[in-house]
Design an enzyme around this catalytic site. Structure first.
Site, PDB file in Angstrom:
ATOM      1  N   GLY A  11       0.846  -1.201   0.000  1.00 46.44           N
ATOM      2  CA  GLY A  11       0.000   0.000   0.000  1.00 46.44           C
ATOM      3  C   GLY A  11       0.875   1.242   0.000  1.00 46.44           C
ATOM      4  CB  VAL A  24      17.511   9.014  -5.832  1.00 47.74           C
ATOM      5  CG1 VAL A  24      18.210   9.541  -7.082  1.00 47.74           C
ATOM      6  CG2 VAL A  24      16.544   7.890  -6.192  1.00 47.74           C
ATOM      7  NE  ARG A  25      17.934  15.314  -5.674  1.00 54.88           N
ATOM      8  CZ  ARG A  25      17.103  16.344  -5.757  1.00 54.88           C
ATOM      9  NH1 ARG A  25      16.920  17.126  -4.708  1.00 54.88           N
ATOM     10  NH2 ARG A  25      16.479  16.613  -6.879  1.00 54.88           N
ATOM     11  NE  ARG A  72      -1.168  -4.880  -0.406  1.00 60.62           N
ATOM     12  CZ  ARG A  72      -1.962  -3.812  -0.275  1.00 60.62           C
ATOM     13  NH1 ARG A  72      -2.888  -3.580  -1.166  1.00 60.62           N
ATOM     14  NH2 ARG A  72      -1.853  -3.009   0.758  1.00 60.62           N
ATOM     15  CG  ASP A 103       2.623  -6.470   7.048  1.00 60.77           C
ATOM     16  OD1 ASP A 103       2.350  -5.961   5.949  1.00 60.77           O
ATOM     17  OD2 ASP A 103       1.766  -6.832   7.870  1.00 60.77           O
ATOM     18  CB  THR A 127       2.655   0.788   6.115  1.00 60.00           C
ATOM     19  OG1 THR A 127       1.288   0.589   6.535  1.00 60.00           O
ATOM     20  CG2 THR A 127       3.539   0.549   7.327  1.00 60.00           C
ATOM     21  CB  ILE A 128      -1.194   4.990   6.131  1.00 61.69           C
ATOM     22  CG1 ILE A 128      -2.189   3.874   5.807  1.00 61.69           C
ATOM     23  CG2 ILE A 128      -0.797   5.754   4.890  1.00 61.69           C
ATOM     24  CD1 ILE A 128      -3.565   4.390   5.409  1.00 61.69           C
ATOM     25  CG  ASP A 129      -2.183   0.076   8.098  1.00 62.71           C
ATOM     26  OD1 ASP A 129      -3.009   0.989   7.931  1.00 62.71           O
ATOM     27  OD2 ASP A 129      -2.221  -0.996   7.467  1.00 62.71           O
ATOM     28  CG  ASP A 131       0.986  -2.497  10.426  1.00 55.00           C
ATOM     29  OD1 ASP A 131       1.835  -1.858   9.774  1.00 55.00           O
ATOM     30  OD2 ASP A 131       0.223  -3.326   9.903  1.00 55.00           O
ATOM     31  NE  ARG A 173      -4.910  -5.593   5.317  1.00 53.46           N
ATOM     32  CZ  ARG A 173      -4.401  -5.458   4.103  1.00 53.46           C
ATOM     33  NH1 ARG A 173      -5.108  -5.798   3.066  1.00 53.46           N
ATOM     34  NH2 ARG A 173      -3.193  -4.994   3.923  1.00 53.46           N
ATOM     35  CD  GLU A 189     -18.131  12.295  21.785  1.00 45.68           C
ATOM     36  OE1 GLU A 189     -17.922  12.085  20.563  1.00 45.68           O
ATOM     37  OE2 GLU A 189     -18.078  13.429  22.292  1.00 45.68           O
ATOM     38  CD  GLU A 224      -9.305  -1.430   6.728  1.00 45.64           C
ATOM     39  OE1 GLU A 224      -8.229  -0.941   6.420  1.00 45.64           O
ATOM     40  OE2 GLU A 224     -10.103  -1.885   5.898  1.00 45.64           O
TER      41      GLU A 224
HETATM   42  O1  F6P Z   1      -1.832   0.550   3.506  1.00 40.79           O
HETATM   43  C1  F6P Z   1      -2.409  -0.254   4.493  1.00 40.79           C
HETATM   44  C2  F6P Z   1      -3.873  -0.314   4.283  1.00 40.79           C
HETATM   45  O2  F6P Z   1      -4.263   1.005   4.209  1.00 40.79           O
HETATM   46  C3  F6P Z   1      -4.755  -1.039   5.277  1.00 40.79           C
HETATM   47  O3  F6P Z   1      -5.061  -0.344   6.424  1.00 40.79           O
HETATM   48  C4  F6P Z   1      -5.949  -1.350   4.414  1.00 40.79           C
HETATM   49  O4  F6P Z   1      -6.717  -2.379   4.894  1.00 40.79           O
HETATM   50  C5  F6P Z   1      -5.310  -1.712   3.133  1.00 40.79           C
HETATM   51  O5  F6P Z   1      -4.135  -0.931   3.060  1.00 40.79           O
HETATM   52  C6  F6P Z   1      -6.139  -1.574   1.916  1.00 40.79           C
HETATM   53  O6  F6P Z   1      -5.315  -1.600   0.799  1.00 40.79           O
HETATM   54  P1  F6P Z   1      -5.716  -1.959  -0.677  1.00 40.79           P
HETATM   55  O7  F6P Z   1      -6.936  -1.203  -1.004  1.00 40.79           O
HETATM   56  O8  F6P Z   1      -4.543  -1.507  -1.473  1.00 40.79           O
HETATM   57  O9  F6P Z   1      -5.909  -3.413  -0.719  1.00 40.79           O
END
Ligand code: F6P
Length: 323
Positions: A11, A24-25, A72, A103, A127-129, A131, A173, A189, A224
């Site tokens: 992702g 690169v630099r 992927r 990962d 990764t934005i997660d 994790d 995820r 909340e 999610e």
């Molecule tokens: O990049 C990580 C993530 O954002 C997860 O939190 C999410 O479930 C997943 O990627 C969704 O990725 P894609 O739409 O590329 O399968």
């Protein structure tokens, strides 16, 4: 080492470009040839390589996504795919690689290095997660929580106007880090994350208290991957016990993956990218570059992917007390 390659995989995440630019630099600065591999492991298998120069990465520090694109790759999970990738890299004369990803990327890198140890790979956590174990923050996380926070703030305005309860689903995820910090930052909340067991009855009790105390709206952030389900399922379960509350659901989705990286993101990604090249030149391999308490850390791929970073209990307490 004379020639290295860099790729982004899995992702995409804001700040990947800043990291790429730094690789690169720094490489050029150290007198190396640098090759960009398009679309992660897919491009490695298809020999989709491009020579990178200082100009190739001009003006990208502020761009989200990744100029090398990402993928992927199922083929890289096969021995034949990895063999093809190895042959392409050897033919190109590549001795070291910087892999920017999460990962899945490091799992692939780890398998590949066991089979072909003569090509050194180091990783930068993209990764934005957030994790991955071995770094306080991954590349993309800071931007993603700011994007989520801004979206939640907007929803809060309309929630207040209509006296509504909103369930807002954010990405994650397997991890609740985006939910946790964006939830705290937007004064939610409640925050529901996969790392802690979700108790619908307790949630309903606290939402009822808010309702009877005439709070003008309530916001519940749902990661999610929460154990009780996604935002729609949880909203349904709550509705059964609070049918008098006007409930809405909003899924933020991929809006969280794009956008201009924050200043912190750009700085962190630049530092990691630079350190990754230095690590290769120092003979390091099979490690993810991270930052822990401001210092650079090196975590073996296996450890970075298998040991989840722990949720900070103090942050969970903030939600509990202030939410
Ligand atoms: O990049 C990580 C993530 O954002 C997860 O939190 C999410 O479930 C997943 O990627 C969704 O990725 P894609 O739409 O590329 O399968």
């Amino acid at each position: 080492m004379k020639k290295i390659a860099v790729f982004t995989s899995g992702g995409d995440a804001p700040g990947m470009n800043a990291c790429l630019r730094a690789v690169v630099r720094t490489g050029l600065h150290k007198g190396l040839e640098v090759v960009g591999i398009k679309r992660g492991y897919e491009g490695m298998i298809e020999r989709d390589f491009i020579a990178m120069n200082a100009h190739s990465v001009s003006g990208i520090i502020q761009q989200g996504g990744t100029i090398l694109q990402s993928a992927r790759s199922d083929r890289f999970r096969t021995e034949a795919g990895r063999k093809q990738a190895y042959e392409n890299l050897k033919a190109e004369g590549i001795e070291g690689i910087v892999a920017i990803g999460g990962d899945g990327t490091f799992t692939g890198a780890s398998v590949f290095m066991n089979e072909y140890p003569d090509i050194a790979i180091v990783g930068c956590p993209g990764t934005i997660d957030n994790d991955l174990y071995g770094t306080d923050f991954t590349i993309g996380y800071d931007t993603a929580i700011n994007t989520a926070m801004n979206a939640i703030d907007n929803i809060k305005d309309t929630a207040n106007a209509h006296n509504r309860l909103f369930f807002i689903e954010v990405m994650g995820r397997d991890a609740g880090f985006i939910a946790l910090r964006s939830g705290i930052a937007s004064g939610a909340e409640a925050v529901l994350v996969p790392e802690t067991k979700t108790n619908i009855d307790a949630l309903v009790a606290s939402l009822k208290e808010n309702f009877y105390n005439k709070k003008t709206s309530s916001i519940v952030i749902v990661a999610e991957g929460d154990d009780a389900g996604g935002a729609f399922e949880i909203a349904e379960a709550v509705k059964k016990q609070m049918d008098y509350y006007d409930i809405r659901v909003s899924i933020l989705g991929h809006v969280q993956r794009g956008g201009r990286p924050t200043a912190m993101e750009r700085v962190r990604a630049s530092r990691m990218g630079m350190e990754a090249v230095k690590a290769l030149l120092d003979g390091k391999k099979g490690v993810m570059i991270g930052t822990l308490h401001r210092d650079i850390s090196y975590t073996p791929f296996e450890k970075a992917i298998k040991h989840h970073q722990e949720m900070n209990p103090m942050l969970l307490e903030i939600v509990e007390v202030l939410g």
